[in-house]
Design a protein around this motif. Structure first.
Motif, PDB file in Angstrom:
ATOM      1  N   SER A   1      46.160  -1.564  23.092  1.00 40.68           N
ATOM      2  CA  SER A   1      45.911  -2.277  21.869  1.00 40.68           C
ATOM      3  C   SER A   1      46.776  -3.278  21.425  1.00 40.68           C
ATOM      4  O   SER A   1      48.018  -2.939  21.249  1.00 40.68           O
ATOM      5  CB  SER A   1      45.468  -1.277  20.646  1.00 40.68           C
ATOM      6  OG  SER A   1      45.298  -1.776  19.350  1.00 40.68           O
ATOM      7  N   PHE A   2      46.426  -4.702  21.012  1.00 36.09           N
ATOM      8  CA  PHE A   2      47.545  -5.504  20.597  1.00 36.09           C
ATOM      9  C   PHE A   2      47.974  -5.072  19.209  1.00 36.09           C
ATOM     10  O   PHE A   2      49.010  -5.234  18.666  1.00 36.09           O
ATOM     11  CB  PHE A   2      46.286  -6.789  20.164  1.00 36.09           C
ATOM     12  CG  PHE A   2      47.266  -7.772  19.436  1.00 36.09           C
ATOM     13  CD1 PHE A   2      48.472  -8.352  20.314  1.00 36.09           C
ATOM     14  CD2 PHE A   2      46.888  -8.536  18.284  1.00 36.09           C
ATOM     15  CE1 PHE A   2      49.038  -9.455  19.951  1.00 36.09           C
ATOM     16  CE2 PHE A   2      47.610  -9.665  17.957  1.00 36.09           C
ATOM     17  CZ  PHE A   2      48.727  -9.988  18.622  1.00 36.09           C
ATOM     18  N   GLY A   3      47.389  -3.875  18.581  1.00 40.34           N
ATOM     19  CA  GLY A   3      47.998  -3.205  17.328  1.00 40.34           C
ATOM     20  C   GLY A   3      49.518  -2.825  17.828  1.00 40.34           C
ATOM     21  O   GLY A   3      50.065  -2.587  16.844  1.00 40.34           O
ATOM     22  N   PHE A   4      49.588  -2.397  18.983  1.00 45.07           N
ATOM     23  CA  PHE A   4      50.967  -1.960  19.382  1.00 45.07           C
ATOM     24  C   PHE A   4      51.877  -3.078  19.022  1.00 45.07           C
ATOM     25  O   PHE A   4      52.899  -2.822  18.292  1.00 45.07           O
ATOM     26  CB  PHE A   4      50.915  -1.508  20.853  1.00 45.07           C
ATOM     27  CG  PHE A   4      50.493  -0.251  21.306  1.00 45.07           C
ATOM     28  CD1 PHE A   4      51.520   0.913  21.125  1.00 45.07           C
ATOM     29  CD2 PHE A   4      49.252  -0.064  21.829  1.00 45.07           C
ATOM     30  CE1 PHE A   4      51.222   1.960  21.363  1.00 45.07           C
ATOM     31  CE2 PHE A   4      48.995   1.217  22.104  1.00 45.07           C
ATOM     32  CZ  PHE A   4      49.882   2.483  22.027  1.00 45.07           C
TER      33      PHE A   4
ATOM     34  N   TYR B   1      45.469  -0.647  15.938  1.00 39.29           N
ATOM     35  CA  TYR B   1      45.622   0.611  16.752  1.00 39.29           C
ATOM     36  C   TYR B   1      44.795   1.711  16.445  1.00 39.29           C
ATOM     37  O   TYR B   1      44.137   2.275  17.537  1.00 39.29           O
ATOM     38  CB  TYR B   1      47.022   0.881  16.634  1.00 39.29           C
ATOM     39  CG  TYR B   1      47.422   2.267  17.236  1.00 39.29           C
ATOM     40  CD1 TYR B   1      47.589   2.535  18.616  1.00 39.29           C
ATOM     41  CD2 TYR B   1      47.562   3.491  16.537  1.00 39.29           C
ATOM     42  CE1 TYR B   1      47.769   3.830  19.052  1.00 39.29           C
ATOM     43  CE2 TYR B   1      47.613   4.622  16.958  1.00 39.29           C
ATOM     44  CZ  TYR B   1      47.860   4.906  18.108  1.00 39.29           C
ATOM     45  OH  TYR B   1      48.246   6.205  18.818  1.00 39.29           O
ATOM     46  N   ILE B   2      44.521   2.039  15.331  1.00 41.95           N
ATOM     47  CA  ILE B   2      43.527   3.004  14.889  1.00 41.95           C
ATOM     48  C   ILE B   2      42.116   2.998  15.384  1.00 41.95           C
ATOM     49  O   ILE B   2      41.572   3.712  16.026  1.00 41.95           O
ATOM     50  CB  ILE B   2      43.683   3.599  13.653  1.00 41.95           C
ATOM     51  CG1 ILE B   2      45.009   4.010  13.199  1.00 41.95           C
ATOM     52  CG2 ILE B   2      42.722   4.668  13.133  1.00 41.95           C
ATOM     53  CD1 ILE B   2      45.265   4.036  11.821  1.00 41.95           C
ATOM     54  N   LEU B   3      41.717   1.796  15.050  1.00 41.73           N
ATOM     55  CA  LEU B   3      40.490   1.481  15.566  1.00 41.73           C
ATOM     56  C   LEU B   3      40.163   1.415  17.083  1.00 41.73           C
ATOM     57  O   LEU B   3      39.309   1.976  17.637  1.00 41.73           O
ATOM     58  CB  LEU B   3      39.946   0.059  14.877  1.00 41.73           C
ATOM     59  CG  LEU B   3      39.946  -0.066  13.256  1.00 41.73           C
ATOM     60  CD1 LEU B   3      39.572  -1.216  12.981  1.00 41.73           C
ATOM     61  CD2 LEU B   3      38.737   1.033  12.973  1.00 41.73           C
ATOM     62  N   ASP B   4      41.123   0.961  17.710  1.00 42.97           N
ATOM     63  CA  ASP B   4      41.002   0.684  19.253  1.00 42.97           C
ATOM     64  C   ASP B   4      40.982   2.030  19.904  1.00 42.97           C
ATOM     65  O   ASP B   4      40.331   2.326  20.802  1.00 42.97           O
ATOM     66  CB  ASP B   4      42.113  -0.193  19.870  1.00 42.97           C
ATOM     67  CG  ASP B   4      41.973  -1.799  19.480  1.00 42.97           C
ATOM     68  OD1 ASP B   4      40.868  -1.912  19.066  1.00 42.97           O
ATOM     69  OD2 ASP B   4      42.832  -2.372  19.762  1.00 42.97           O
ATOM     70  N   PHE B   5      42.093   2.796  19.413  1.00 40.51           N
ATOM     71  CA  PHE B   5      42.085   4.315  19.985  1.00 40.51           C
ATOM     72  C   PHE B   5      41.060   5.017  19.540  1.00 40.51           C
ATOM     73  O   PHE B   5      40.583   6.009  20.062  1.00 40.51           O
ATOM     74  CB  PHE B   5      43.427   4.909  19.623  1.00 40.51           C
ATOM     75  CG  PHE B   5      44.377   4.377  20.799  1.00 40.51           C
ATOM     76  CD1 PHE B   5      44.860   5.302  21.835  1.00 40.51           C
ATOM     77  CD2 PHE B   5      44.836   3.265  20.956  1.00 40.51           C
ATOM     78  CE1 PHE B   5      45.964   5.023  22.697  1.00 40.51           C
ATOM     79  CE2 PHE B   5      45.725   2.783  21.920  1.00 40.51           C
ATOM     80  CZ  PHE B   5      46.341   3.757  22.857  1.00 40.51           C
ATOM     81  N   SER B   6      40.291   4.904  18.475  1.00 41.62           N
ATOM     82  CA  SER B   6      39.150   5.729  17.978  1.00 41.62           C
ATOM     83  C   SER B   6      38.007   5.755  18.840  1.00 41.62           C
ATOM     84  O   SER B   6      37.263   6.557  18.950  1.00 41.62           O
ATOM     85  CB  SER B   6      38.789   5.194  16.574  1.00 41.62           C
ATOM     86  OG  SER B   6      39.946   5.650  15.639  1.00 41.62           O
TER      87      SER B   6
END
Length: 393
Positions: A132-135, A98-103
């Protein structure tokens, strides 16, 4: 909490009765102007009656459970540790993804954290256009945090190093969940962990009123702290007025919805995760979004209580059937989960209470993470039963 009356705190419908009765009382005092029709008030009274009846039917079964030594009865074995490790790794991977995708929206990880510290609402705004798939996989971190709390509460592992590790890991994962700039994530984690902690120490808990106050006041502290930090409130109206809008707006929204709703009878909102799977497989047309359109009631809001999916899917008739069915289902499954005397069981039990606790605001029974957690719990129980049969064999 040896008095039987306190065992009512173990039943999801108890929280439904308390929350709906309490908030409707606030609504009656006209702290803020909310447009609510007479028909909607009758529906809300029906909701309270359903919660009361379900509670009356199930309470004697909760009273029969031996909870005095629940924390000592929970057996933490290799299967638990496997689930703890897996949920931690997947949860951290999801948070990191999530952090990487939104960064990418802000020019890098450093800029992401800089925005979080200086203007966090930009991250919230980015969520409207980015995903993000991180969600999805970050939900595993909730189970990991719960394990950290429960392993400490049950006294599993006596070494100080192990206890420090669990405490630091739990705090770290909780802090990473704050990066979503979402009030519900920290609220959910606080409530389910508080419930799990008290349940496993039920027989030794001497101040039940403090527990009840903490469960209700904890989310309030989170709300006000995040509102002040992010500035996500109308300063001209004041923080308290914005809070009243937040907790009472759903009643006005649902009332407005009743006046013009046209049910589509797809039941896609009530069973949202299943509908999304059918959509991917091409078995269902486009599933309606869970984020609702804003309505003026007379202030703008887009939350419609847990009743919205019922009435949008099938109208008042489906609501009349769905509310008692949900109330009884939550209570029965919470009872079964509590009887399992396992950490995943307590996790599911706490999440069912959370569904009732947040029912005034949004539906959580149709959330993706609810289905995910139920699947994990059922898989855990099947594996535990399988191992038990092998040992007997």
């Amino acid at each position: 909490m040896r008095s039987p009356i306190w065992r009512l705190l173990l039943i999801p419908s108890t929280y439904g009765v308390l929350v709906w009765s309490g908030l409707l009382s606030l609504l009656a005092f006209d702290f803020i102007a909310v447009d609510v029709s007479a028909t909607a008030y009758y529906v809300y009274l029906y909701v309270i009656i359903c919660f009361v009846l379900s509670n009356a039917l199930i309470s004697r079964l909760f009273l029969a459970i031996d909870l005095e030594g629940l924390g000592r009865q929970i057996e933490v074995n290799g299967l638990d540790m496997l689930l703890f490790v897996v949920s931690t790794l997947i949860g951290l991977a999801g948070l990191g993804l999530y952090i990487l995708d939104f960064s990418a929206n802000f020019g890098g990880v450093y800029q992401f954290f800089y925005i979080f510290l200086t203007n966090p609402l930009e991250i919230r705004a980015a969520a409207a256009d980015s995903t993000s798939f991180g969600f999805q996989i970050s939900y595993f971190s909730w189970l990991s945090v719960f394990y950290c709390v429960l392993l400490l509460a049950t006294g599993y592992g006596k070494s100080m190093g192990w206890k420090i590790f669990l405490a630091l890991l739990g705090v770290f994962e909780f802090a990473l969940n704050l990066l979503f700039i979402d009030r519900t994530r920290p609220t959910i984690l606080f409530v389910i962990c508080a419930l799990g902690f008290v349940a496993c120490r039920f027989g030794r808990f001497r101040h039940p009123l403090r527990f009840l106050v903490a469960v209700f006041l904890g989310p309030l502290v989170i709300f006000f702290a995040q509102a002040l930090y992010t500035g996500k409130y109308d300063a001209s109206d004041g923080l308290l007025n914005n809070f009243m809008v937040y907790i009472l707006g759903g009643f006005g929204y649902f009332s407005s919805l009743l006046s013009d709703v046209i049910p589509d009878y797809s039941f896609a909102r009530t069973f949202y995760p299943v509908a999304k799977i059918f959509e991917v497989l091409g078995l269902m047309r486009e599933v309606p979004p869970q984020i609702l359109e804003f309505r003026d009631i007379p202030f703008l809001t887009n939350v419609g209580t847990f009743l919205e999916p019922f009435v949008s899917d099938g109208g008042l008739m489906f609501l009349l059937v769905g509310v008692p069915s949900l109330a009884v289902t939550l209570d029965l499954f919470a009872l079964l989960a509590l009887r399992m005397r396992s950490i995943p069981g307590l996790f599911i039990w706490a999440n069912f209470i959370l569904i009732a606790l947040l029912s005034f605001f949004v539906p959580k029974y149709n959330a993706t993470h609810t289905y995910l957690f139920i699947a994990i719990f059922l898989g855990f129980q099947l594996m535990r039963a399988s191992r038990s049969i092998e040992v007997r064999g």
